[in-house]
Each structure stands twice: as C-alpha cells, then as structure tokens.
Design an enzyme around this catalytic site. Structure first.
Site, PDB file in Angstrom:
ATOM      1  N   THR A  19      -3.885   4.066   1.813  1.00 16.73           N
ATOM      2  CA  THR A  19      -4.397   4.326   0.476  1.00 16.73           C
ATOM      3  C   THR A  19      -3.725   3.373  -0.513  1.00 16.73           C
ATOM      4  O   THR A  19      -2.642   2.858  -0.251  1.00 16.73           O
ATOM      5  CB  THR A  19      -4.118   5.767   0.033  1.00 16.73           C
ATOM      6  OG1 THR A  19      -2.697   5.976   0.003  1.00 16.73           O
ATOM      7  CG2 THR A  19      -4.735   6.769   0.997  1.00 16.73           C
ATOM      8  N   HIS A  20      -4.380   3.145  -1.626  1.00 20.17           N
ATOM      9  CA  HIS A  20      -3.790   2.442  -2.774  1.00 20.17           C
ATOM     10  C   HIS A  20      -3.294   1.046  -2.382  1.00 20.17           C
ATOM     11  O   HIS A  20      -2.133   0.868  -2.012  1.00 20.17           O
ATOM     12  CB  HIS A  20      -2.608   3.241  -3.366  1.00 20.17           C
ATOM     13  CG  HIS A  20      -2.937   4.671  -3.622  1.00 20.17           C
ATOM     14  ND1 HIS A  20      -1.962   5.642  -3.700  1.00 20.17           N
ATOM     15  CD2 HIS A  20      -4.124   5.304  -3.823  1.00 20.17           C
ATOM     16  CE1 HIS A  20      -2.541   6.808  -3.946  1.00 20.17           C
ATOM     17  NE2 HIS A  20      -3.845   6.634  -4.024  1.00 20.17           N
ATOM     18  N   LEU A  21      -4.164   0.088  -2.503  1.00 16.74           N
ATOM     19  CA  LEU A  21      -3.831  -1.272  -2.068  1.00 16.74           C
ATOM     20  C   LEU A  21      -3.530  -2.164  -3.269  1.00 16.74           C
ATOM     21  O   LEU A  21      -4.191  -2.060  -4.308  1.00 16.74           O
ATOM     22  CB  LEU A  21      -4.993  -1.867  -1.265  1.00 16.74           C
ATOM     23  CG  LEU A  21      -5.577  -0.958  -0.177  1.00 16.74           C
ATOM     24  CD1 LEU A  21      -6.679  -1.673   0.582  1.00 16.74           C
ATOM     25  CD2 LEU A  21      -4.506  -0.486   0.776  1.00 16.74           C
TER      26      LEU A  21
ATOM     27  N   ALA B 106       0.838  -1.207   0.000  1.00 15.27           N
ATOM     28  CA  ALA B 106       0.000   0.000   0.000  1.00 15.27           C
ATOM     29  C   ALA B 106       0.866   1.247   0.000  1.00 15.27           C
ATOM     30  O   ALA B 106       2.105   1.170   0.001  1.00 15.27           O
ATOM     31  CB  ALA B 106      -0.908  -0.012   1.235  1.00 15.27           C
ATOM     32  N   HIS B 107       0.194   2.367  -0.027  1.00 12.63           N
ATOM     33  CA  HIS B 107       0.829   3.668   0.175  1.00 12.63           C
ATOM     34  C   HIS B 107       0.181   4.294   1.404  1.00 12.63           C
ATOM     35  O   HIS B 107      -0.783   5.066   1.264  1.00 12.63           O
ATOM     36  CB  HIS B 107       0.611   4.585  -1.026  1.00 12.63           C
ATOM     37  CG  HIS B 107       1.176   4.081  -2.311  1.00 12.63           C
ATOM     38  ND1 HIS B 107       0.594   4.321  -3.539  1.00 12.63           N
ATOM     39  CD2 HIS B 107       2.290   3.351  -2.560  1.00 12.63           C
ATOM     40  CE1 HIS B 107       1.333   3.756  -4.492  1.00 12.63           C
ATOM     41  NE2 HIS B 107       2.366   3.149  -3.924  1.00 12.63           N
TER      42      HIS B 107
END
Lengths: 100, 521
Positions: B458-460, B300-301
């Site tokens: 966020t962003h997975l 992730a992020h």
C-alpha cells in the site's frame, strides 16, 4: 478472449469445489448451484495481460500434479472427492513456496 | 497569463452556479471519442486522483483553463455494487491483480475511475508529521522552502475543512472497530477512531467498493466537482501514453480514448503529471524522459494482516470500513487498523481448505481481519516491460522483523478483545494460536523468510523524487522537471521517502503547493 476455456473451467471448478469443501453440510448452497457468470465475466475482461496465462498455468499444474504423486496417480478431476481434499491440503502444507 | 493568476493558498470552495444546477462532472467520455481529436488548455493534468484533483481545483479557481485526463470513467454512487469481485473488476486497475515482483511478490491496488483511488480507499486521513518533514529537509536543505511547515499547514487546514475530516463516530463504527478499541484499551495501547473524509456515513462498510450512499468525499464528490464549477474540463476514458516535448519544454500529452481514437492535448502553460507513483514514472519513461533516478527509489507501506475468530458475531463487513486504529506503535513503524471487506473477500481470509474451510464459511460473521501498515525500509522500482509498467519491490530484512512483530501485536490485540482463535497465516508456524505464550514464541522464533508472510503493498512513493540535485532527483523543489521546463509532477512520486501514515492528505497538501508553483512558473 476467455481467461479459461471450457475444459479449463471444468478443471478449475473441480479445484474450487474441493477447496471450498462440503459447504452444503453447513447449510450453505452447494458449489454447483452457485451462478458463476459474473465471476467468469470479471476474469475474462478486467485483469491485466499476465493474469490469464498465469491462471491457466496454475489450473493445469494443480490439475495434473496428482499424477506425479504416488498416493494419487490420477489427474485431479479423476480423483474421488476425499482424495481431492487430501491433495489440496497436501499442497497447502508444502514447504515449497511455489507449490503453496 | 500572469494577470489571470491570483496566487495564494488553496482557494475556498467556489460558489455554485446561480441556476442551482451542478455542471456535469465529466465533459467528455472517451467511449464516445471515435475519431482523432486535438484539445488545448492552459494546463493539462494527467490523473484525477487526490493529487490531480487538488491541482485542478486550485488552478481552475484562479481562472486557468484546465483539462484533467483520466483513464477510468465516472463512477457515481448509484453505480456501486456490494460484490467485491464485481467492484474490483469495474473500479480497480487490473481487477486488483497487479503484482509487485521481488523477494515477496505482493499485490497492490489502484483505483481506475474519475477520482482515482479516492473512490475505493478507506477515507483515512492523516496530516504530515513534522519528523518526516524535518528528516527530508535535513537530507536536502534545498527542500526547506517547499516543505515549510507553516505553508503546508495552511493548505492542510483548507483541505481538512473542505473534506469535513472528522473521527469515526461510535454510531457507525460497528462491532469490528469496537473490538479493536477494546483490545487496545485492555493492552493500554494508544488507539483512536480513524479520522476520515466522510460526511453522513451510514456505516455500510463499503468504502472499498465505492460508497453507495455518496458519504465518502472522494475527489469526484469534492475537489473535482469544485474544479468543474470553476470551469475545468474532465475528459474520462482517456489513456495518456506519452508526454509531448521538444527536449527542453513540455508541449502537451498524447494518448488513446477508450473507443480507440488517438487524441492529444496541447498545454499553453504547463503539463502536470499526477498519475500515481507507478503511472507517472511509466509515462516519463515512455516519453524518453529517463533523466535521473526516474522509476527508482520506490518506497511503500507493505501491509500484513491477521485473522481472528470470536465466539460472537464480529460482523467484519458492517460498520465503518476502517474506523479504528492503534497509533501507539508508530515509533516502531507499525500502525494497526481494523479492515473491512465484502464477505467474498473475507471468505478468502478464513483458514483451512475443504472441510475446515466449509465449517469456517458457515460462521463467517465470527471472523475479523486487522492489518498493520509497516513503515518499511525496502526499496523498489517501476520499469517498462513491453510498454507496460511493472513494479519490483523487495522487503529489507528489518521489515521482516517488523512484520513478525506486527503479527504478534495483532494477535495480542485479538486475544485481549476476546478472540478465541488467531490465524497468523504464516507457513512454518502454528496455523492456530490461542494464547499469549504462543504469540511471544512467535515473535522470538517465527520465520523471517519474506515468503512466509502474505502481504500487500500500500501507499507508494518516490519514483520521481523531488530534490535539489538533478543526479539524485527527477523534479526540483518547484515540482518542475529538472530537464524539461513546464513539466510538473504533483503526486506521491515526488515524495523523498515514505510517511508511516496514510498519505491521501499529505499527497493533496504537496499537490496544493505544486499548484502554487505551477502558477509561478
């Protein structure tokens, strides 16, 4: 099913009011005058299954935590307004992650 | 079947019907499906976000009979409201209260609507970066054909063009984005207006609540609309619970409508999963397809944010929701973005409680919040608990060093932009910072405990990763499941790792490649 029952709502609103502080002194509408209908509608229907039990546990823990503190020795809703704010500030500054 | 399929890159936007009337976006809403029903199609796609919409558009344009299943409902611009809470209750999974559990419990946000998360994201658009692709191919040379840069660029260019992606215009950026630009310029940090998939943005600052002006070209207003023009059927309010298969081949999917009726959709050609890096592995696991590392290798992020206070209005809720970014620290795995929130969400970022908070709320327009997405080393997983997906994720110690660095950098940017006070929000350090010397000390001495940082995820990526080796991956380089034929995964689950940039366009790019390979299967 409601995330908070009527009594729990009253406890929660006492906590919210203390967290927000004396907003009316700064020209904002007092907490008591704010229509909370959409807030309760949202939390009653939208979150996942863990939300309601978690919220109830948090509200109950914060409401009765002052009983275990010699400086307060009453449930949160029974404290006068200055003590409520002092209790909230003490919780926020706690080194314990769970308490914060 | 094959004769009906015109292979090639993403087709151009199909012509509108001669009548000039756009077809209805949603063919059927599950709130109206009260009795069990079976459907069939050449291809059934689970999920209508960027990945599912891209596959649907591509396959429908080639003449396939496509059905897209979406758990949420259509969300047209006229239905969007300014209230953050009401928007989250209507458009976000679990009202945005979903939590990843680990050494730093973090919330994560997913859209539940026709168009998926594209309806409620910041419209930030980036292309794949070459270094990431090279690293993935270096680790698994079997991916070279799928990740061929020239092939990806062809698709990227077509997506870029269809979505009208362009830098945020000064006229709609608003003060908060200009302040970040000012800070970066003063520090000589490379920054730029964010490239976004919008057309006719008015700077209303409501991307995260759904654009009330219809300016964001989310999937429902672009790729799904195109797919429907080409004959695809979107069934909204339909929650898929399992993949139907015989152990060797995918047959379709089954689930429950919003009205509680059971349904199934049989697929003559393929089943494509595009239900997100959480939903897709959950669906595989619920279907008994636990081969390989399904649900594992979640990357992730994680994002960390800092609040700053200015002596003049910053108007954080106005202007392009996310219109400026600092890109000069990407080599360190940091990307700083201006964040735009509804006032009620911004209020939660004002420091203090009681009297202090009341004072801050009275001057809410003075506050701004900037965030940094970390290219993290942490890994996690998606597992089923009581039949529901639960995300587990823990930060790597290196990620905490990055988080600490990010707080310092954002503090520097705030001071350089003229902020008078900075609130790092890190227990164990000064609650208020007013000078660069304290920020330097923060980077040296600030805490490295994961729970000191209030972060969001966020962003997975990566929970049904693509690879050559069935022991180490879930789908092959053709996006097809290693063990179940005709079952494809098209979303960010297949990414071998994280990107360091916002993933919407890379997700769509790989989904376009997936569509080509579905045709070839």
């Amino acid at each position: 099913m409601s995330a908070l029952g009527p009594t729990e709502r009253a406890w929660a609103e006492a906590l919210f009011e203390a967290i927000l502080g004396p907003v009316e002194a700064h020209g904002l509408p007092p907490f008591a005058s704010v229509d909370k209908t959409s807030f309760y509608a949202a939390i009653d229907h939208a979150p996942g299954p863990a939300f309601a039990p978690g919220l109830r546990a948090m509200v109950a823990a914060a409401t009765f935590a002052p009983l275990a503190d010699l400086r307060f020795r009453r449930p949160f809703f029974a404290l006068e307004s200055g003590a409520r704010v002092r209790f909230i500030e003490a919780m926020v500054e706690s080194p314990l992650y769970a308490k914060r | 079947m094959r004769e009906r399929l015109a292979a090639g890159p993403l087709a151009p936007r199909p012509p509108r019907p001669a009548s000039g009337d756009a077809p209805r976006l949603v063919h059927l809403d599950g709130r109206a499906l009260t009795r069990p029903q079976s459907f069939d199609a050449d291809v059934v796609i689970v999920g209508s976000g960027p990945a599912g919409a891209t596959v649907a558009r591509s396959l429908a344009a080639r003449g396939l009979d496509v059905v897209v299943l979406e758990e949420g409902h259509a969300a047209p611009p006229e239905s969007f409201v300014a209230s953050g809470l009401t928007s989250m209750a209507r458009l976000y999974r679990e009202m945005g209260t979903s939590m990843a559990l680990g050494n730093n419990p973090m919330p994560y946000l997913q859209g539940v609507a026709v168009g998926g998360t594209s309806v409620i994201n910041g419209a930030i658009s980036w292309r794949f970066n070459r270094e990431t692709l090279d690293a993935w191919v270096s680790a698994d040379p079997g991916l070279a054909g799928t990740l061929d840069p020239a092939r990806l660029k062809t698709h990227e260019d077509a997506i870029w063009s269809r979505l009208g992606i362009a830098p945020t215009e000064d006229a709609v950026a608003g003060r908060k984005n200009q302040l970040l630009a000012d800070g970066a310029r003063a520090l000589s940090l490379e920054s730029r207006p964010i490239f976004r998939n919008v057309h006719g943005c008015l700077g209303s600052g409501r991307c995260l609540q759904g654009c009330p002006n219809g300016a964001k070209l989310s999937m429902d207003r672009s790729f799904l609309a195109d797919a429907v023009h080409s004959g695809a059927r979107i069934l909204a309010g339909m929650r898929v619970s399992r993949v139907l298969h015989d152990g060797r081949r995918a047959l379709g999917v089954a689930g429950t409508s919003a009205a509680g009726a059971r349904f199934d959709v049989f697929a003559r050609h393929a089943v494509v999963l595009a239900a997100s890096a959480i939903g897709t592995p959950a669906l595989l696991l619920a279907s008994g397809l636990d081969h390989g590392p399904v649900g594992r290798h979640l990357t992730a992020h994680p994002g960390v944010s800092v609040t700053g206070r200015f002596s003049e209005p910053a108007n954080n809720q106005l202007g392009a929701t996310q219109g400026h970014e600092v890109v000069g620290l990407r080599a360190e795995g940091l990307k700083v973005e201006a964040l735009g929130f509804d006032l009620s969400i911004l209020a939660s970022r004002v420091p203090g409680y009681g009297r202090e908070l009341a004072r801050g709320l009275a001057e809410l327009d003075r506050f701004a919040v900037w965030g940094t997405a970390l290219r993290a080393r942490g890994e996690g997983s998606v597992r089923l608990l009581n039949g529901r997906p639960q995300v587990f994720y823990s930060l790597h110690p290196d990620d905490l060093v990055k988080a600490r660095r990010a707080v310092r950098v954002m503090g520097d940017l705030f001071l350089a932009a003229g902020a008078t006070e900075i609130y790092p929000g890190v227990p164990g350090f000064d609650a208020v910072i007013k000078d660069r010397a304290t920020l330097e000390r923060f980077e040296r001495e600030g805490p490295l405990s994961p729970r000191a940082y209030a972060m969001s995820m966020t962003h997975l990526f990566g929970t049904a990763r693509m690879g050559s080796d069935p022991a180490k991956s879930v789908v092959g380089p053709s996006f097809e499941h290693h063990h179940v034929a005709k079952l494809f995964v098209a979303d960010s689950s297949v990414f071998p790792g994280n990107l360091g940039v916002n993933p919407q366009i890379p997700i769509m790019t790989l989904a376009a490649v997936c569509a080509d390979l579905v045709v070839d299967a």
